[in-house]
Design a protein around this motif. Structure first.
Motif, PDB file in Angstrom:
ATOM      1  N   LEU A 174       0.925  -1.033   0.097  1.00  0.00           N
ATOM      2  CA  LEU A 174       0.135   0.041  -0.016  1.00  0.00           C
ATOM      3  C   LEU A 174       0.795   1.220   0.141  1.00  0.00           C
ATOM      4  O   LEU A 174       1.829   1.101   0.565  1.00  0.00           O
ATOM      5  CB  LEU A 174      -0.860  -0.182   1.113  1.00  0.00           C
ATOM      6  CG  LEU A 174      -1.981  -1.027   1.331  1.00  0.00           C
ATOM      7  CD1 LEU A 174      -2.699  -1.160   2.640  1.00  0.00           C
ATOM      8  CD2 LEU A 174      -2.913  -1.162   0.181  1.00  0.00           C
ATOM      9  N   LYS A 175       0.307   2.312  -0.605  1.00  0.00           N
ATOM     10  CA  LYS A 175       1.211   3.725  -0.494  1.00  0.00           C
ATOM     11  C   LYS A 175       0.975   4.119   0.685  1.00  0.00           C
ATOM     12  O   LYS A 175       0.199   4.220   1.390  1.00  0.00           O
ATOM     13  CB  LYS A 175       0.389   4.487  -1.625  1.00  0.00           C
ATOM     14  CG  LYS A 175       1.133   5.815  -1.833  1.00  0.00           C
ATOM     15  CD  LYS A 175       0.127   6.933  -2.698  1.00  0.00           C
ATOM     16  CE  LYS A 175       0.948   8.083  -2.830  1.00  0.00           C
ATOM     17  NZ  LYS A 175      -0.103   9.049  -3.529  1.00  0.00           N
ATOM     18  N   GLY A 176       2.241   4.633   1.068  1.00  0.00           N
ATOM     19  CA  GLY A 176       2.562   5.272   2.554  1.00  0.00           C
ATOM     20  C   GLY A 176       2.793   4.155   3.644  1.00  0.00           C
ATOM     21  O   GLY A 176       3.071   4.515   4.671  1.00  0.00           O
ATOM     22  N   VAL A 177       2.945   2.978   3.214  1.00  0.00           N
ATOM     23  CA  VAL A 177       3.238   1.962   4.065  1.00  0.00           C
ATOM     24  C   VAL A 177       4.855   1.489   4.028  1.00  0.00           C
ATOM     25  O   VAL A 177       5.003   0.457   3.377  1.00  0.00           O
ATOM     26  CB  VAL A 177       2.306   0.659   4.241  1.00  0.00           C
ATOM     27  CG1 VAL A 177       2.707  -0.380   5.419  1.00  0.00           C
ATOM     28  CG2 VAL A 177       0.848   1.069   4.240  1.00  0.00           C
ATOM     29  N   GLY A 178       5.640   2.145   4.575  1.00  0.00           N
ATOM     30  CA  GLY A 178       7.067   1.902   4.612  1.00  0.00           C
ATOM     31  C   GLY A 178       7.543   0.980   5.925  1.00  0.00           C
ATOM     32  O   GLY A 178       6.463   0.609   6.449  1.00  0.00           O
ATOM     33  N   PRO A 179       8.584   0.703   5.983  1.00  0.00           N
ATOM     34  CA  PRO A 179       9.176  -0.181   6.889  1.00  0.00           C
ATOM     35  C   PRO A 179       8.703   0.187   8.162  1.00  0.00           C
ATOM     36  O   PRO A 179       7.993  -0.836   9.088  1.00  0.00           O
ATOM     37  CB  PRO A 179      10.763  -0.038   7.030  1.00  0.00           C
ATOM     38  CG  PRO A 179      10.994   0.322   5.825  1.00  0.00           C
ATOM     39  CD  PRO A 179      10.041   1.039   5.316  1.00  0.00           C
ATOM     40  N   LYS A 180       8.595   1.454   8.813  1.00  0.00           N
ATOM     41  CA  LYS A 180       8.120   1.865  10.132  1.00  0.00           C
ATOM     42  C   LYS A 180       6.676   1.416  10.232  1.00  0.00           C
ATOM     43  O   LYS A 180       5.978   1.079  11.152  1.00  0.00           O
ATOM     44  CB  LYS A 180       8.451   3.330  10.386  1.00  0.00           C
ATOM     45  CG  LYS A 180       7.762   3.787  11.735  1.00  0.00           C
ATOM     46  CD  LYS A 180       8.264   5.119  12.203  1.00  0.00           C
ATOM     47  CE  LYS A 180       7.801   5.362  13.616  1.00  0.00           C
ATOM     48  NZ  LYS A 180       6.449   4.899  14.123  1.00  0.00           N
ATOM     49  N   ARG A 181       5.647   1.848   9.345  1.00  0.00           N
ATOM     50  CA  ARG A 181       4.421   1.636   9.396  1.00  0.00           C
ATOM     51  C   ARG A 181       4.032   0.050   9.302  1.00  0.00           C
ATOM     52  O   ARG A 181       2.940  -0.452   9.937  1.00  0.00           O
ATOM     53  CB  ARG A 181       3.590   2.302   8.028  1.00  0.00           C
ATOM     54  CG  ARG A 181       3.588   3.760   8.092  1.00  0.00           C
ATOM     55  CD  ARG A 181       2.665   4.030   9.204  1.00  0.00           C
ATOM     56  NE  ARG A 181       2.183   5.496   9.191  1.00  0.00           N
ATOM     57  CZ  ARG A 181       1.743   6.250  10.428  1.00  0.00           C
ATOM     58  NH1 ARG A 181       2.051   5.511  11.546  1.00  0.00           N
ATOM     59  NH2 ARG A 181       1.532   7.495  10.318  1.00  0.00           N
ATOM     60  N   VAL A 182       4.955  -0.664   8.408  1.00  0.00           N
ATOM     61  CA  VAL A 182       4.689  -2.205   8.612  1.00  0.00           C
ATOM     62  C   VAL A 182       4.890  -2.675  10.030  1.00  0.00           C
ATOM     63  O   VAL A 182       3.996  -3.517  10.628  1.00  0.00           O
ATOM     64  CB  VAL A 182       5.785  -2.818   7.718  1.00  0.00           C
ATOM     65  CG1 VAL A 182       6.012  -4.246   8.097  1.00  0.00           C
ATOM     66  CG2 VAL A 182       5.518  -2.515   6.264  1.00  0.00           C
ATOM     67  N   ALA A 183       5.969  -2.123  10.880  1.00  0.00           N
ATOM     68  CA  ALA A 183       6.115  -2.602  12.165  1.00  0.00           C
ATOM     69  C   ALA A 183       4.971  -2.030  12.932  1.00  0.00           C
ATOM     70  O   ALA A 183       4.411  -2.658  13.922  1.00  0.00           O
ATOM     71  CB  ALA A 183       7.651  -1.960  12.728  1.00  0.00           C
ATOM     72  N   ASP A 184       4.319  -0.752  12.713  1.00  0.00           N
ATOM     73  CA  ASP A 184       3.397  -0.404  13.722  1.00  0.00           C
ATOM     74  C   ASP A 184       2.099  -1.142  13.357  1.00  0.00           C
ATOM     75  O   ASP A 184       1.708  -1.637  14.325  1.00  0.00           O
ATOM     76  CB  ASP A 184       3.062   1.151  13.191  1.00  0.00           C
ATOM     77  CG  ASP A 184       4.191   2.107  13.623  1.00  0.00           C
ATOM     78  OD1 ASP A 184       4.994   1.702  14.336  1.00  0.00           O
ATOM     79  OD2 ASP A 184       3.967   3.232  12.981  1.00  0.00           O
ATOM     80  N   LEU A 185       1.848  -1.542  12.216  1.00  0.00           N
ATOM     81  CA  LEU A 185       0.698  -2.304  12.070  1.00  0.00           C
ATOM     82  C   LEU A 185       0.823  -3.865  12.643  1.00  0.00           C
ATOM     83  O   LEU A 185       0.022  -4.223  13.045  1.00  0.00           O
ATOM     84  CB  LEU A 185       0.391  -2.251  10.517  1.00  0.00           C
ATOM     85  CG  LEU A 185      -0.231  -1.127   9.602  1.00  0.00           C
ATOM     86  CD1 LEU A 185      -0.023  -1.120   8.325  1.00  0.00           C
ATOM     87  CD2 LEU A 185      -1.818  -0.983  10.189  1.00  0.00           C
ATOM     88  N   ALA A 186       1.985  -4.222  12.583  1.00  0.00           N
ATOM     89  CA  ALA A 186       2.053  -5.394  13.101  1.00  0.00           C
ATOM     90  C   ALA A 186       1.810  -5.479  14.591  1.00  0.00           C
ATOM     91  O   ALA A 186       1.717  -6.535  15.064  1.00  0.00           O
ATOM     92  CB  ALA A 186       3.732  -5.932  12.957  1.00  0.00           C
ATOM     93  N   THR A 187       2.108  -4.348  15.222  1.00  0.00           N
ATOM     94  CA  THR A 187       1.697  -4.396  16.704  1.00  0.00           C
ATOM     95  C   THR A 187       0.254  -4.814  16.905  1.00  0.00           C
ATOM     96  O   THR A 187      -0.430  -5.119  18.051  1.00  0.00           O
ATOM     97  CB  THR A 187       2.245  -3.258  17.443  1.00  0.00           C
ATOM     98  OG1 THR A 187       1.334  -1.919  16.815  1.00  0.00           O
ATOM     99  CG2 THR A 187       3.557  -2.798  17.354  1.00  0.00           C
ATOM    100  N   LEU A 188      -0.671  -4.348  15.768  1.00  0.00           N
ATOM    101  CA  LEU A 188      -1.926  -4.788  16.129  1.00  0.00           C
ATOM    102  C   LEU A 188      -2.524  -6.067  15.366  1.00  0.00           C
ATOM    103  O   LEU A 188      -3.507  -6.362  15.075  1.00  0.00           O
ATOM    104  CB  LEU A 188      -2.679  -3.865  15.240  1.00  0.00           C
ATOM    105  CG  LEU A 188      -2.671  -2.302  15.697  1.00  0.00           C
ATOM    106  CD1 LEU A 188      -3.514  -1.283  14.584  1.00  0.00           C
ATOM    107  CD2 LEU A 188      -3.239  -2.139  17.231  1.00  0.00           C
ATOM    108  N   GLY A 189      -1.463  -6.805  14.785  1.00  0.00           N
ATOM    109  CA  GLY A 189      -1.560  -8.300  14.351  1.00  0.00           C
ATOM    110  C   GLY A 189      -1.861  -8.150  12.788  1.00  0.00           C
ATOM    111  O   GLY A 189      -2.359  -8.895  12.255  1.00  0.00           O
TER     112      GLY A 189
END
Length: 678
Positions: free
Chosen positions: A11-26
């Motif tokens: 997805l647009k705007g989902v870089g490595p940091k956002r990937v890690a952030d979303l992973a905290t929500l499963g």
């Protein structure tokens, strides 16, 4: 080619940091994102002030008609006030400790706020300033569980982007016949309307579809596992029916209708070529042991051995003693195998088991030791099955060639949990007490009525009865102001001795000390047994007719019911006194439930309502699945319907060969052996 298993980084705007952030929500994949459902909705529909009630949460849209005034008072405390025109009304709006709101307000500008309405003063204490975003133009917005790593607005934008880019490949899993029968949405529409509903009714329809889908897929997986288990070879126990009927006639009482039904269910399973996997649940005193004895006798008439595993030596000895009496003058030879046997006794018994001379082995986990070999094990029974680990139960099953398994429990499990928690097992329920069994009379007393409790206790002891007195703790605790077993023992000894002998039982005593105390109580040498919950599953003493529980509000409902079940095992009227001063509404509700009913299943249902599924069985031990939308308590009827529908679908001949690319078949192939259980 797009796939719902694509990583969120697509997805647009989902870089490595956002990937890690979303992973905290499963959330790792597009599918995870699309099925990350909201927990509630904020309704931004403007409220008609003429219909608004005092203290109601309302939404107002209008025009700012006064300059916003920010007043500071105290340390980091402030108040922002302005007037807004809503139709013909002008109302005062106040925000507390949100000074940043001022930047979004302009005189004569349009604004929308949410807050609590004060009908007398015609003002709103606001907690939220609404922006005219696309979501809020729809006047209805989803609210998601988030954490410090990701904001609602960011998550919502990613879900919208994922839907726009991937909605065309969202497959519908539910068969068309079921969707039509229950007026359910296709999956693509359901996902759209659960995240971006126009109004409350749209959201409700989407959540209804999502809940049914969750239940249906979960039950389909469970029943597919059960189906796979049934395709394994098991022992066919072709018992002698006439001989079994003759044995049942020798029992000193008539079986209840519930016992007869359960015996038929078990015996029918035993004749099948697959391994029985059945849970037998019944309230304390409902007659599970007799049902188990009939199953054992059937097994032995077919030339097989049976084994019964109990969690404690006391319980194992009790079972062995009771079953030896039941099987007197039959060809059933009972052996008791526990850790307290001498080396010589152990060796002789193990040899007899291996030769087949002992055809019913009763014991503790000693039954699963490496040196214990069975000649021909056909039936395995575990008592109070929740007290054994999965590995212990599995080791006992592996002692024979796929023996039939019967798990017994006296802990009533609500229908809700039985359907979800034991969905891969067949469940038999004894929901009827034997005729003539007197209900235990339960009374709730306050701590200032202690003297009344002692007076009642003396009267009962004078009539020849015995009593249990239970306390939550062994010794005094500074943290909890509760009666403790040691103090109670000293107090009751002073009150009742030498006329009546008082004993003490708690978890810190050695096994030998516990056994000796329980023997003295059973033999009538001790009249009053002061104990902690160590007696929850323990000695069977028909002469004990009084149970006094101090600080009863410290116990859960299921535990109180188990403790109460220690009495009421003989012909005499039995009593349970709950001494408690509950401070909470839940504590009072527990006391009232205990007084109102003796039915363990009603008690369990109320326990489930008060505490929730995870707490009733213990969140880790219970294996209760966590559903995203469906609530197995509130949506019990839907869960039962989904279970029946899943069973009907799997029973359709060769249903999975109709179209191997059908989304539901592919889903099941992926998930058949994946369950929510550890």
């Amino acid at each position: 080619m797009k796939s719902l298993t694509d990583p969120v980084s697509n997805l647009k705007g989902v870089g490595p940091k956002r990937v890690a952030d979303l992973a905290t929500l499963g959330i790792d994949t597009i599918a995870d994102l699309l099925t990350y459902y909201p927990t509630r909705y904020d309704d931004f529909t403007p409220t008609n002030l003429a219909e608004a009630k005092d203290k109601q949460k309302i939404t107002l849209r209008g025009t700012v008609v006064s300059e916003p005034l920010l007043t500071r008072y105290g340390y980091r405390r402030n108040r922002l006030s302005f007037r807004m025109q809503v139709g013909r009304d002008v109302v005062l709006v106040t925000f507390f400790n949100q000074p940043y709101v001022q930047k979004s307000l302009t005189l004569n500008g349009q604004v929308a706020v949410m807050g609590k309405w004060d009908a007398t003063r015609r003002q709103v204490t606001a907690n939220k300033l609404l922006k005219n975003t696309p979501d809020q133009q729809n006047e209805f917005g989803a609210v998601y569980p988030v954490n410090k790593h990701i904001r609602q607005s960011v998550l919502r934008s990613f879900i919208r982007q994922a839907y726009e880019e991937y909605h065309k490949i969202i497959p519908t899993l539910l068969p068309e016949t079921l969707r039509e029968r229950y007026r359910l949405l296709d999956r693509r529409t359901m996902i759209k309307e659960i995240h971006f509903p126009k109004d409350q009714s749209t959201a409700k329809a989407a959540r209804r579809t999502a809940a049914y889908e969750e239940f249906f897929l979960f039950q389909l997986r469970l029943q597919a596992i059960r189906r796979a288990n049934r395709q394994q070879d098991g022992e066919r126990i072709l018992y002698h029916n006439d001989e079994l009927k003759e044995f049942i006639k020798t029992l000193p009482f008539e079986l209840t209708t519930a016992q007869k039904r359960v015996v038929n269910e078990i015996c029918r399973d035993m004749r099948q070529p697959y391994q029985m996997n059945r849970l037998l649940q019944g309230d304390v005193g409902s007659g599970k042991t007799v049902v188990a004895a009939i199953a054992v006798y059937a097994t032995i008439t077919a030339g097989f051995q049976a084994a019964l595993m109990a969690p404690t030596e006391i319980l194992a000895a009790q079972h062995a003693e009771k079953l030896s009496r039941v099987f007197e003058d039959t060809h059933v030879h009972v052996g008791l195998l526990t850790g307290s046997l001498t080396a010589k006794q152990h060796r002789e018994l193990v040899t007899a088991i291996k030769r087949g001379d002992i055809n019913l082995v009763v014991g503790t986990h000693a039954l699963i030791q490496d040196d214990v070999e069975y000649a021909n094990l056909g039936l395995v029974i575990t008592d109070e099955q929740h007290r054994f680990g999965v590995n212990q139960r599995q080791l006992l099953r592996e002692k024979g060639d796929h023996p039939d398994v019967l798990a017994m429990t006296a802990t009533p499990i609500p229908r809700t949990l039985a359907i979800t928690n034991y969905g891969e097992m067949d469940v038999s329920v004894i929901d009827q007490l034997p005729a003539g069994r007197k209900p235990i009379q339960t009374q709730w007393l306050k701590s200032n009525q202690h003297a009344e409790a002692i007076h009642f206790l003396r009267d009962q002891l004078a009539s020849g009865a015995q009593a249990y007195v239970v306390s939550p703790l062994i010794e005094e605790s500074a943290a909890l102001d509760v009666q403790n077993a040691t103090d109670l023992y000293n107090q009751l000894s002073a009150d009742l001795q030498p006329e009546y002998r008082v004993g003490l039982l708690h978890g810190r005593m050695s096994g030998d000390e516990k056994d000796e105390t329980m023997r003295q109580f059973k033999d009538g040498e001790i009249q009053v047994l002061v104990a902690t919950t160590v007696i929850e599953v323990g000695v069977d003493n028909p002469n004990a007719t009084v149970m006094v529980i101090y600080d009863a509000d410290r116990f859960g409902l299921a535990q109180l019911h188990q403790l109460r079940g220690r009495v009421g095992r003989g012909d005499r009227q039995s009593y349970c006194l709950l001494i408690a001063d509950p401070k909470t509404d839940d504590g009072k509700a527990r006391m009232k439930t205990m007084v109102a009913t003796n039915d363990g299943f009603k008690v369990a249902e109320e326990d489930l309502r008060l505490r929730g599924a995870g707490d009733v069985l213990g969140s880790k031990q219970s294996g209760m699945p966590e559903f995203k939308v469906g609530d197995p308590v509130a949506d019990l009827k839907m869960l039962q319907i989904a279970r029946a529908d899943a069973g009907s679908l799997l029973a359709t001949p060769h249903w999975d060969e109709i179209d191997e690319n059908q989304p539901l078949v592919l889903y099941l192939q992926r998930h058949e052996l994946e369950t929510h259980f550890d």
